[in-house]
Design a protein around this motif. Structure first.
Motif, PDB file in Angstrom:
ATOM      1  N   VAL A  54       0.830  -1.207   0.000  1.00 20.84           N
ATOM      2  CA  VAL A  54       0.000   0.000   0.000  1.00 20.84           C
ATOM      3  C   VAL A  54       0.872   1.268   0.000  1.00 20.84           C
ATOM      4  CG1 VAL A  54      -1.780   1.291   1.267  1.00 20.84           C
ATOM      5  CG2 VAL A  54      -1.839  -1.230   1.201  1.00 20.84           C
ATOM      6  N   PHE A  55       1.825   1.306   0.941  1.00 20.09           N
ATOM      7  CA  PHE A  55       2.618   2.529   1.142  1.00 20.09           C
ATOM      8  C   PHE A  55       4.099   2.372   0.788  1.00 20.09           C
ATOM      9  CE2 PHE A  55      -0.783   3.531   4.391  1.00 20.09           C
ATOM     10  CZ  PHE A  55      -1.282   4.647   3.721  1.00 20.09           C
ATOM     11  N   GLU A  56       4.522   1.176   0.416  1.00 22.13           N
ATOM     12  CA  GLU A  56       5.923   0.869   0.125  1.00 22.13           C
ATOM     13  C   GLU A  56       6.818   0.867   1.362  1.00 22.13           C
ATOM     14  OE1 GLU A  56       7.891   2.997  -2.964  1.00 22.13           O
ATOM     15  OE2 GLU A  56       6.130   2.980  -4.296  1.00 22.13           O
ATOM     16  N   ARG A  57       6.647   1.883   2.202  1.00 22.01           N
ATOM     17  CA  ARG A  57       7.523   2.029   3.373  1.00 22.01           C
ATOM     18  C   ARG A  57       6.650   2.332   4.580  1.00 22.01           C
ATOM     19  NH1 ARG A  57      12.859   5.330   1.571  1.00 22.01           N
ATOM     20  NH2 ARG A  57      13.480   3.813  -0.001  1.00 22.01           N
ATOM     21  N   VAL A  58       6.680   1.484   5.555  1.00 19.85           N
ATOM     22  CA  VAL A  58       5.811   1.661   6.719  1.00 19.85           C
ATOM     23  C   VAL A  58       6.570   1.388   8.016  1.00 19.85           C
ATOM     24  CG1 VAL A  58       3.677   1.069   5.491  1.00 19.85           C
ATOM     25  CG2 VAL A  58       4.989  -0.746   6.601  1.00 19.85           C
ATOM     26  N   TYR A  59       6.086   2.007   9.077  1.00 17.24           N
ATOM     27  CA  TYR A  59       6.593   1.644  10.397  1.00 17.24           C
ATOM     28  C   TYR A  59       5.450   1.618  11.386  1.00 17.24           C
ATOM     29  CZ  TYR A  59       6.593   6.665  11.660  1.00 17.24           C
ATOM     30  OH  TYR A  59       6.238   7.963  11.917  1.00 17.24           O
ATOM     31  N   GLU A  60       5.677   0.912  12.460  1.00 17.14           N
ATOM     32  CA  GLU A  60       4.716   0.886  13.561  1.00 17.14           C
ATOM     33  C   GLU A  60       5.487   0.851  14.868  1.00 17.14           C
ATOM     34  OE1 GLU A  60       1.790  -2.272  13.526  1.00 17.14           O
ATOM     35  OE2 GLU A  60       0.637  -1.269  15.109  1.00 17.14           O
ATOM     36  N   VAL A  61       5.023   1.625  15.822  1.00 20.19           N
ATOM     37  CA  VAL A  61       5.544   1.565  17.182  1.00 20.19           C
ATOM     38  C   VAL A  61       4.375   1.100  18.038  1.00 20.19           C
ATOM     39  CG1 VAL A  61       6.436   2.893  19.127  1.00 20.19           C
ATOM     40  CG2 VAL A  61       7.180   3.442  16.791  1.00 20.19           C
ATOM     41  N   GLY A  62       4.473  -0.092  18.563  1.00 27.08           N
ATOM     42  CA  GLY A  62       3.327  -0.585  19.316  1.00 27.08           C
ATOM     43  C   GLY A  62       3.670  -1.772  20.181  1.00 27.08           C
ATOM     44  N   PRO A  63       2.695  -2.164  21.015  1.00 23.35           N
ATOM     45  CA  PRO A  63       2.949  -3.279  21.916  1.00 23.35           C
ATOM     46  C   PRO A  63       2.907  -4.618  21.179  1.00 23.35           C
ATOM     47  CG  PRO A  63       0.679  -2.566  22.120  1.00 23.35           C
ATOM     48  CD  PRO A  63       1.343  -1.610  21.160  1.00 23.35           C
ATOM     49  N   VAL A  64       3.774  -5.523  21.571  1.00 22.13           N
ATOM     50  CA  VAL A  64       3.698  -6.915  21.127  1.00 22.13           C
ATOM     51  C   VAL A  64       3.708  -7.784  22.381  1.00 22.13           C
ATOM     52  CG1 VAL A  64       4.783  -6.440  18.904  1.00 22.13           C
ATOM     53  CG2 VAL A  64       6.200  -7.136  20.831  1.00 22.13           C
ATOM     54  N   PHE A  65       3.235  -8.991  22.228  1.00 23.41           N
ATOM     55  CA  PHE A  65       2.946  -9.820  23.395  1.00 23.41           C
ATOM     56  C   PHE A  65       3.592 -11.197  23.245  1.00 23.41           C
ATOM     57  CE2 PHE A  65      -0.397  -6.782  22.495  1.00 23.41           C
ATOM     58  CZ  PHE A  65      -0.525  -6.121  23.709  1.00 23.41           C
ATOM     59  N   ARG A  66       4.317 -11.618  24.242  1.00 22.58           N
ATOM     60  CA  ARG A  66       4.943 -12.944  24.236  1.00 22.58           C
ATOM     61  C   ARG A  66       4.643 -13.614  25.565  1.00 22.58           C
ATOM     62  NH1 ARG A  66       9.231 -12.436  20.010  1.00 22.58           N
ATOM     63  NH2 ARG A  66       8.133 -10.975  18.639  1.00 22.58           N
ATOM     64  N   ALA A  67       4.006 -14.764  25.484  1.00 24.46           N
ATOM     65  CA  ALA A  67       3.738 -15.513  26.708  1.00 24.46           C
ATOM     66  C   ALA A  67       5.011 -16.265  27.091  1.00 24.46           C
ATOM     67  CB  ALA A  67       2.556 -16.461  26.505  1.00 24.46           C
ATOM     68  N   GLU A  68       6.005 -15.487  27.425  1.00 28.45           N
ATOM     69  CA  GLU A  68       7.354 -15.989  27.706  1.00 28.45           C
ATOM     70  C   GLU A  68       7.346 -16.725  29.049  1.00 28.45           C
ATOM     71  OE1 GLU A  68      10.868 -17.036  27.506  1.00 28.45           O
ATOM     72  OE2 GLU A  68      10.367 -15.669  25.846  1.00 28.45           O
ATOM     73  N   PRO A  69       7.515 -18.043  29.030  1.00 29.25           N
ATOM     74  CA  PRO A  69       7.373 -18.773  30.297  1.00 29.25           C
ATOM     75  C   PRO A  69       8.628 -18.721  31.171  1.00 29.25           C
ATOM     76  CG  PRO A  69       7.771 -20.311  28.510  1.00 29.25           C
ATOM     77  CD  PRO A  69       7.810 -18.936  27.899  1.00 29.25           C
ATOM     78  N   HIS A  70       9.660 -18.011  30.736  1.00 28.49           N
ATOM     79  CA  HIS A  70      10.899 -17.965  31.513  1.00 28.49           C
ATOM     80  C   HIS A  70      11.020 -16.621  32.219  1.00 28.49           C
ATOM     81  CE1 HIS A  70      11.848 -21.600  29.457  1.00 28.49           C
ATOM     82  NE2 HIS A  70      11.739 -20.996  28.293  1.00 28.49           N
ATOM     83  N   ASP A  71      11.532 -16.672  33.394  1.00 28.88           N
ATOM     84  CA  ASP A  71      11.694 -15.471  34.196  1.00 28.88           C
ATOM     85  C   ASP A  71      13.150 -15.025  34.078  1.00 28.88           C
ATOM     86  OD1 ASP A  71      11.405 -13.463  35.978  1.00 28.88           O
ATOM     87  OD2 ASP A  71      10.877 -14.721  37.689  1.00 28.88           O
ATOM     88  N   THR A  72      13.432 -14.181  33.088  1.00 28.88           N
ATOM     89  CA  THR A  72      14.805 -13.741  32.864  1.00 28.88           C
ATOM     90  C   THR A  72      14.894 -12.224  32.974  1.00 28.88           C
ATOM     91  OG1 THR A  72      14.810 -13.154  30.503  1.00 28.88           O
ATOM     92  CG2 THR A  72      14.817 -15.510  31.037  1.00 28.88           C
ATOM     93  N   VAL A  73      16.108 -11.702  32.966  1.00 32.09           N
ATOM     94  CA  VAL A  73      16.295 -10.248  33.022  1.00 32.09           C
ATOM     95  C   VAL A  73      16.111  -9.614  31.651  1.00 32.09           C
ATOM     96  CG1 VAL A  73      17.844 -10.385  35.002  1.00 32.09           C
ATOM     97  CG2 VAL A  73      18.814 -10.381  32.679  1.00 32.09           C
ATOM     98  N   ARG A  74      15.899 -10.425  30.611  1.00 30.62           N
ATOM     99  CA  ARG A  74      15.843  -9.927  29.234  1.00 30.62           C
ATOM    100  C   ARG A  74      14.466  -9.982  28.601  1.00 30.62           C
ATOM    101  NH1 ARG A  74      20.891 -12.488  25.845  1.00 30.62           N
ATOM    102  NH2 ARG A  74      19.464 -12.119  24.099  1.00 30.62           N
ATOM    103  N   HIS A  75      13.512 -10.642  29.247  1.00 33.87           N
ATOM    104  CA  HIS A  75      12.230 -10.868  28.582  1.00 33.87           C
ATOM    105  C   HIS A  75      11.062 -10.226  29.325  1.00 33.87           C
ATOM    106  CE1 HIS A  75      14.695 -14.111  26.797  1.00 33.87           C
ATOM    107  NE2 HIS A  75      13.987 -13.804  25.721  1.00 33.87           N
ATOM    108  N   LEU A  76      10.127  -9.713  28.536  1.00 28.42           N
ATOM    109  CA  LEU A  76       8.890  -9.154  29.055  1.00 28.42           C
ATOM    110  C   LEU A  76       7.727  -9.820  28.327  1.00 28.42           C
ATOM    111  CD1 LEU A  76       9.868  -5.364  28.947  1.00 28.42           C
ATOM    112  CD2 LEU A  76       9.571  -6.733  31.019  1.00 28.42           C
TER     113      LEU A  76
END
Lengths: 427, 427
Positions: free
Chosen positions: A197-219
């Protein structure tokens, strides 16, 4: 609007009587004089209460009281900003019911991370904790400005999707009007469609990961800075745009969050005009590895190597094995088994994943068939390719990871206001 | 990057041989000559195929083929942009497998809305459908720019929350690592908390409403433009900031999306330096109503009245009854039963809801007690107020609703790329 000058502007008003407003950052009683340090969005201002209050300063409002103070601006080199407010009239706009869980006025945060996170609404008022979020906001502004200059259009895509396609596992399920649905793990398929549609696009938004590990790097929720562009020759065009985006982020932090960066001692990286790149096979050779992916220790080693050999805190690793990249990755036509996918390493860690994507419908159906995946769940996605799509590619950068690398935060939870993880769902 | 000039730049290259790239928007065969109209992100370019192709033009690629065309730029007043490309060499970069579900080259969209939505990845390539999204993107850029100038900080808040507090009904439930959780209906509580940190904050992000009605005005996910600011005297300070935000949105559409606005015949509104305001009781009197809320017909009437009496397409209605506003709304200290909450009407419809909020902890606990609501689910929210919060307020503007009003879209689904509603979960 409550009529006031900001703390940072006080020195322009020396000799005049002005009003400031903010929170009592600190109340200090000396023998014959008392001080209030007032915090507003621009910084700190010192108020000398003198003897207008009862000697011991007992009449002064306590920490985190919201106050409006009218006083005379006096030059005082040892005060913050070189001025202080004398002969104050103090009005309390709101009084806290409870003292903060730790002293917000101490230069360092004395509370543990769980205490900070449990009390985020007040803890984030600490200048050091707030500073990380200022740097984050400035980074996003720089990302957008850089891509705007390059003719990108901002998009907003669905966060609720019908199938758990992109990685299968680690998705959150939703009850969608009685039907099963999922939280989107990325805007990948949508941003690709919008290249049509636009050739060049960006989005800034939330993404969701049901990350089952409790690490200092993951949300479980993070902010993804996504871009995608068409009419590329190959992944190198995507890397060139990414370089501009990262340079824009650094410049924006330098200009919009200078005080925050200074407070945290952030050393802003130089972004080379051309970020050095090594092919995956070369990266393997350099790190004496034969694994099909890079381990964290190898990423660290390669980052150090790039700094040593190329004077760069950024390093592209290109040509990852096809077997380790998602099915929509474009293969390297010159090297069987290699992809046109890349990572960008920054200070020892993968910061960005990107690459050229497949753009022909048949290539998608073949790729899915090779994986033994049915077409059905991908129908909506594949539509874009049925109708003619240019060669294209893109990347995704995790905002919190970027801020953590920049500020040296040990835990990614320090770089977002209200983190979500395996155990944490509030505040 | 595929080396090319954009369609809109062609006239600068008259007489020279250049390369363009894009989609075949239309292929036309006349008796002795054939034309391709090529669409790129900047517009349309005409290619005259002449007799280099087989007379009937049979050798020319079909609509939505992705092409690169090298040709000589010739002045031709009747062509788009006043130039065309002659003596073309045409390279097909990708061929569509299927013709589009409707003709993208016709000036108006000939397909029904369900067909458009089912085929969004290709339908949005239609210049009129794309135009609404360009206007939307420009509006958001203007919103941010206006608030950045006023010292606001951008925030990103959780979209997964522990309790369905704000309105109770109409929330989507999530399985959060085996625990129940909900999709956030608004960033209300978080943006208020962040006033304690930054004084002035905004967020542009998705909000979720499990709206069980199938109307032309509601979406299950929409983009909310939220702002909140501290140290206000009352709601009028919030209205003044909202005026700046809306003016910034209009200006940005004027400058960044002029072609799109022109294509859709958008008449951009004037935003008065001070938007007229009527008190709710006056609005009731004007519309001869005694209901405690305004019906859609009354909103339309009031909008027409404001245009007639004040020459303004915007109208504030202030002082809504407390009984019709959320529990966190600040009462009007001078009028029992009235609130410091307002709506902004635009072209006959409520566009924005906002107001001053409570800022004292005791006022929150009293308000919840009066409703018979337990404190428990609000604990995280109320934290901010325990620790001292200034008088503050804010507003929320639905991006899709704004774009629909501006473009005159009959259905809000025409103003977002991939709408979500009671029945629609893909593409």
């Amino acid at each position: 609007m409550i009529s006031r000058v900001l703390s940072a502007e006080l020195s322009e008003h020396a000799g005049r009587r002005v009003t400031i407003a903010g929170w009592v950052h600190r109340r200090r009683h000396l023998k014959t004089v008392s001080f209030l340090v007032v915090r507003d969005r621009a910084g700190l201002a010192q108020v000398v209460a003198g003897e207008t209050h009862d000697g011991a300063g007992g009449g002064l409002p306590g920490e985190e009281s919201v106050v409006r103070v009218t006083g005379t601006v006096i030059r005082r080199p040892q005060a913050p900003g070189g001025v202080e407010l004398a002969e104050p009239e103090i009005e309390v706009l709101a009084e806290p019911g409870t003292p903060p869980p730790f002293d917000l006025y101490r230069p360092v945060v004395t509370a543990s991370l769980p205490t900070v996170l449990d009390h985020a609404p007040v803890a984030l008022r600490h200048p050091r904790l707030r500073a990380a979020l200022e740097i984050s906001a400035a980074s996003v502004a720089g990302f957008r400005a850089a891509l705007d200059r390059l003719g990108f259009t901002e998009i907003h895509t669905p966060k609720i999707v019908a199938s758990a396609t992109e990685s299968g596992a680690n998705v959150f399920g939703i009850d969608y009007f009685g039907r099963p649905a999922y939280l989107a793990q990325s805007p990948q398929f949508y941003k690709q469609a919008m290249v049509g549609v636009f050739e060049r696009v960006y989005e800034v938004g939330p993404v969701f990961r049901a990350e089952p590990h409790d690490t200092v790097r993951h949300l479980a929720q993070y902010t993804s800075l996504d871009a995608e562009l068409g009419f590329v020759t190959d992944h190198r065009d995507v890397m060139a745009v990414l370089r501009e985006a990262v340079a824009g982020m650094v410049e924006s932090v330098r200009h919009r969050a200078a005080a925050a960066a200074g407070l945290l001692g952030v050393a802003l990286p130089e972004v080379p005009a051309e970020i050095p790149a090594v092919h995956f096979t070369e990266a393997q050779r350099l790190t004496s590895s034969s694994e099909p992916d890079l381990a964290p220790a190898q990423e660290r080693w390669l980052s150090e190597w790039a700094l040593r050999e190329h004077g760069s805190e950024f390093l592209f690793v290109t040509g990852y094995p096809m077997s380790k990249r998602p099915f929509y990755t474009h293969p390297d036509p010159a090297r069987p088994g290699s992809s046109n996918g890349f990572d960008l390493l920054f200070r020892g860690l993968e910061l960005v994943t990107g690459g050229q994507r497949l753009h022909r419908y048949e290539d998608y159906t073949s790729a899915l068939a090779a994986l033994g995946e049915p077409i059905g769940p991908y129908e909506g996605y594949l539509q874009a390719f049925r109708y003619g799509m240019p060669p294209h590619g893109g990347f995704a950068l995790g905002l919190e990871r970027w801020t953590a690398r920049l500020t040296g935060a040990a835990n990614i939870r320090e770089t977002t206001a209200f983190p979500r993880d395996l155990h944490r769902l509030s505040p």
